[in-house]
Motif scaffolding. Structure first.
Motif, PDB file in Angstrom:
ATOM      1  N   UNK A   1       0.797  -1.213   0.000  1.00  0.00           N
ATOM      2  CA  UNK A   1       0.000   0.000   0.000  1.00  0.00           C
ATOM      3  C   UNK A   1       0.829   1.262   0.000  1.00  0.00           C
ATOM      4  N   UNK A   2       0.168   2.355  -0.345  1.00  0.00           N
ATOM      5  CA  UNK A   2       0.783   3.682  -0.343  1.00  0.00           C
ATOM      6  C   UNK A   2      -0.033   4.593   0.554  1.00  0.00           C
ATOM      7  N   UNK A   3       0.655   5.308   1.427  1.00  0.00           N
ATOM      8  CA  UNK A   3       0.036   6.366   2.208  1.00  0.00           C
ATOM      9  C   UNK A   3       0.801   7.634   1.862  1.00  0.00           C
ATOM     10  N   UNK A   4       0.199   8.488   1.040  1.00  0.00           N
ATOM     11  CA  UNK A   4       0.815   9.750   0.636  1.00  0.00           C
ATOM     12  C   UNK A   4       0.227  10.839   1.515  1.00  0.00           C
ATOM     13  N   UNK A   5       1.019  11.339   2.464  1.00  0.00           N
ATOM     14  CA  UNK A   5       0.519  12.306   3.438  1.00  0.00           C
ATOM     15  C   UNK A   5       0.267  13.669   2.787  1.00  0.00           C
ATOM     16  N   UNK A   6      -0.350  14.564   3.537  1.00  0.00           N
ATOM     17  CA  UNK A   6      -0.694  15.894   3.029  1.00  0.00           C
ATOM     18  C   UNK A   6       0.545  16.677   2.613  1.00  0.00           C
ATOM     19  N   UNK A   7       1.699  16.397   3.217  1.00  0.00           N
ATOM     20  CA  UNK A   7       2.941  17.088   2.849  1.00  0.00           C
ATOM     21  C   UNK A   7       3.666  16.398   1.700  1.00  0.00           C
ATOM     22  N   UNK A   8       3.197  15.238   1.294  1.00  0.00           N
ATOM     23  CA  UNK A   8       3.870  14.450   0.276  1.00  0.00           C
ATOM     24  C   UNK A   8       3.460  14.822  -1.132  1.00  0.00           C
ATOM     25  N   UNK A   9       4.386  14.633  -2.073  1.00  0.00           N
ATOM     26  CA  UNK A   9       4.073  14.832  -3.491  1.00  0.00           C
ATOM     27  C   UNK A   9       4.803  13.777  -4.304  1.00  0.00           C
ATOM     28  N   UNK A  10       4.150  13.320  -5.354  1.00  0.00           N
ATOM     29  CA  UNK A  10       4.725  12.281  -6.219  1.00  0.00           C
ATOM     30  C   UNK A  10       4.560  12.726  -7.657  1.00  0.00           C
ATOM     31  N   UNK A  11       5.671  12.802  -8.386  1.00  0.00           N
ATOM     32  CA  UNK A  11       5.683  13.175  -9.794  1.00  0.00           C
ATOM     33  C   UNK A  11       6.060  11.929 -10.588  1.00  0.00           C
ATOM     34  N   UNK A  12       5.060  11.268 -11.151  1.00  0.00           N
ATOM     35  CA  UNK A  12       5.271  10.026 -11.877  1.00  0.00           C
ATOM     36  C   UNK A  12       4.024   9.170 -11.789  1.00  0.00           C
ATOM     37  N   UNK A  13       4.065   8.012 -12.414  1.00  0.00           N
ATOM     38  CA  UNK A  13       2.931   7.091 -12.404  1.00  0.00           C
ATOM     39  C   UNK A  13       3.142   6.050 -11.299  1.00  0.00           C
ATOM     40  N   UNK A  14       2.094   5.803 -10.516  1.00  0.00           N
ATOM     41  CA  UNK A  14       2.174   4.896  -9.375  1.00  0.00           C
ATOM     42  C   UNK A  14       1.220   3.725  -9.581  1.00  0.00           C
ATOM     43  N   UNK A  15       1.702   2.519  -9.316  1.00  0.00           N
ATOM     44  CA  UNK A  15       0.856   1.332  -9.222  1.00  0.00           C
ATOM     45  C   UNK A  15       0.995   0.814  -7.796  1.00  0.00           C
ATOM     46  N   UNK A  16      -0.136   0.511  -7.133  1.00  0.00           N
ATOM     47  CA  UNK A  16      -0.095   0.025  -5.753  1.00  0.00           C
ATOM     48  C   UNK A  16      -1.258  -0.935  -5.514  1.00  0.00           C
ATOM     49  N   UNK A  17      -1.140  -1.716  -4.443  1.00  0.00           N
ATOM     50  CA  UNK A  17      -2.220  -2.631  -4.070  1.00  0.00           C
ATOM     51  C   UNK A  17      -3.411  -1.838  -3.524  1.00  0.00           C
ATOM     52  N   UNK A  18      -3.143  -0.899  -2.615  1.00  0.00           N
ATOM     53  CA  UNK A  18      -4.164   0.007  -2.088  1.00  0.00           C
ATOM     54  C   UNK A  18      -3.486   1.331  -1.767  1.00  0.00           C
ATOM     55  N   UNK A  19      -4.292   2.386  -1.584  1.00  0.00           N
ATOM     56  CA  UNK A  19      -3.672   3.697  -1.349  1.00  0.00           C
ATOM     57  C   UNK A  19      -4.602   4.628  -0.591  1.00  0.00           C
ATOM     58  N   UNK A  20      -3.971   5.453   0.238  1.00  0.00           N
ATOM     59  CA  UNK A  20      -4.614   6.598   0.873  1.00  0.00           C
ATOM     60  C   UNK A  20      -3.812   7.805   0.409  1.00  0.00           C
ATOM     61  N   UNK A  21      -4.473   8.761  -0.223  1.00  0.00           N
ATOM     62  CA  UNK A  21      -3.788   9.924  -0.783  1.00  0.00           C
ATOM     63  C   UNK A  21      -4.327  11.194  -0.131  1.00  0.00           C
ATOM     64  N   UNK A  22      -3.436  11.938   0.522  1.00  0.00           N
ATOM     65  CA  UNK A  22      -3.786  13.243   1.073  1.00  0.00           C
ATOM     66  C   UNK A  22      -2.925  14.332   0.448  1.00  0.00           C
ATOM     67  N   UNK A  23      -1.880  13.950  -0.283  1.00  0.00           N
ATOM     68  CA  UNK A  23      -0.949  14.894  -0.885  1.00  0.00           C
ATOM     69  C   UNK A  23      -1.203  15.100  -2.365  1.00  0.00           C
ATOM     70  N   UNK A  24      -0.134  15.395  -3.102  1.00  0.00           N
ATOM     71  CA  UNK A  24      -0.239  15.746  -4.520  1.00  0.00           C
ATOM     72  C   UNK A  24       0.378  14.666  -5.400  1.00  0.00           C
ATOM     73  N   UNK A  25      -0.327  14.313  -6.472  1.00  0.00           N
ATOM     74  CA  UNK A  25       0.192  13.382  -7.470  1.00  0.00           C
ATOM     75  C   UNK A  25       0.072  14.046  -8.828  1.00  0.00           C
ATOM     76  N   UNK A  26       1.175  14.039  -9.574  1.00  0.00           N
ATOM     77  CA  UNK A  26       1.168  14.504 -10.953  1.00  0.00           C
ATOM     78  C   UNK A  26       1.670  13.340 -11.800  1.00  0.00           C
ATOM     79  N   UNK A  27       0.766  12.715 -12.557  1.00  0.00           N
ATOM     80  CA  UNK A  27       1.185  11.606 -13.400  1.00  0.00           C
ATOM     81  C   UNK A  27       0.194  10.467 -13.462  1.00  0.00           C
ATOM     82  N   UNK A  28      -0.506  10.161 -12.399  1.00  0.00           N
ATOM     83  CA  UNK A  28      -1.495   9.103 -12.440  1.00  0.00           C
ATOM     84  C   UNK A  28      -1.278   8.038 -11.390  1.00  0.00           C
ATOM     85  N   UNK A  29      -2.343   7.264 -11.145  1.00  0.00           N
ATOM     86  CA  UNK A  29      -2.346   6.271 -10.082  1.00  0.00           C
ATOM     87  C   UNK A  29      -3.250   5.113 -10.467  1.00  0.00           C
ATOM     88  N   UNK A  30      -2.729   3.893 -10.374  1.00  0.00           N
ATOM     89  CA  UNK A  30      -3.507   2.683 -10.623  1.00  0.00           C
ATOM     90  C   UNK A  30      -3.441   1.822  -9.373  1.00  0.00           C
TER      91      UNK A  30
END
Length: 130
Positions: free
Chosen positions: A50-79
């Motif tokens: 799993x991925x837990x992207x906190x409110x202070x977190x940012x990810x620039x790229x494409x992410x694949x994960x089993x499960x996820x909680x997203x509170x931050x920023x993603x630029x690129x996509x998520x599966x």
């Protein structure tokens, strides 16, 4: 019978991989287990856990994960293969897909949303402190 927890990371006893709030990681990430990202990642992610992207977190790229909680920023996509929860502080720019998706009021998703189970997207009001 044990009470079911709302957040799927609460019952996990394995130690997650952390990327701290003041850290910047450049490169692709691949691994098993849970990942907690409070800093910045530039690269794609192939996470078997799993991925837990906190409110202070940012990810620039494409992410694949089993499960996820997203509170931050993603630029690129998520599966996500299972459950995806998007908090009210989240900003996602890119396509997202998951078996089930719950989006808090206030979250920003700028891109296509695909629910692979055919279930409707659940909207909720965040009641936890971030």
């Amino acid at each position: 019978m044990s009470e079911q927890k709302r957040r799927f990371f609460e019952g996990n006893s394995a130690t997650p991989t952390f990327i701290g709030a003041e850290s910047v990681f450049v490169g692709n990430i691949r691994g098993a287990g849970h990942f907690v990202v409070s800093g910045e990642v530039h690269g794609d992610g192939d996470l078997q856990g799993g991925l837990n992207l906190s409110a202070t977190g940012s990810w620039h790229g494409f992410i694949q994960a089993q499960q996820a909680i997203v509170a931050g920023k993603i630029t690129g996509g998520l599966s996500v293969r299972d459950k995806l929860e998007i908090g009210y502080t989240a900003v996602i720019r890119g396509k997202i897909s998951a078996r089930t998706i719950a989006i808090a009021k206030g979250a920003i998703v700028d891109g296509e949303i695909e629910v692979t189970s055919g279930a409707p997207v659940l909207q909720f009001e965040e009641k936890r402190d971030v």
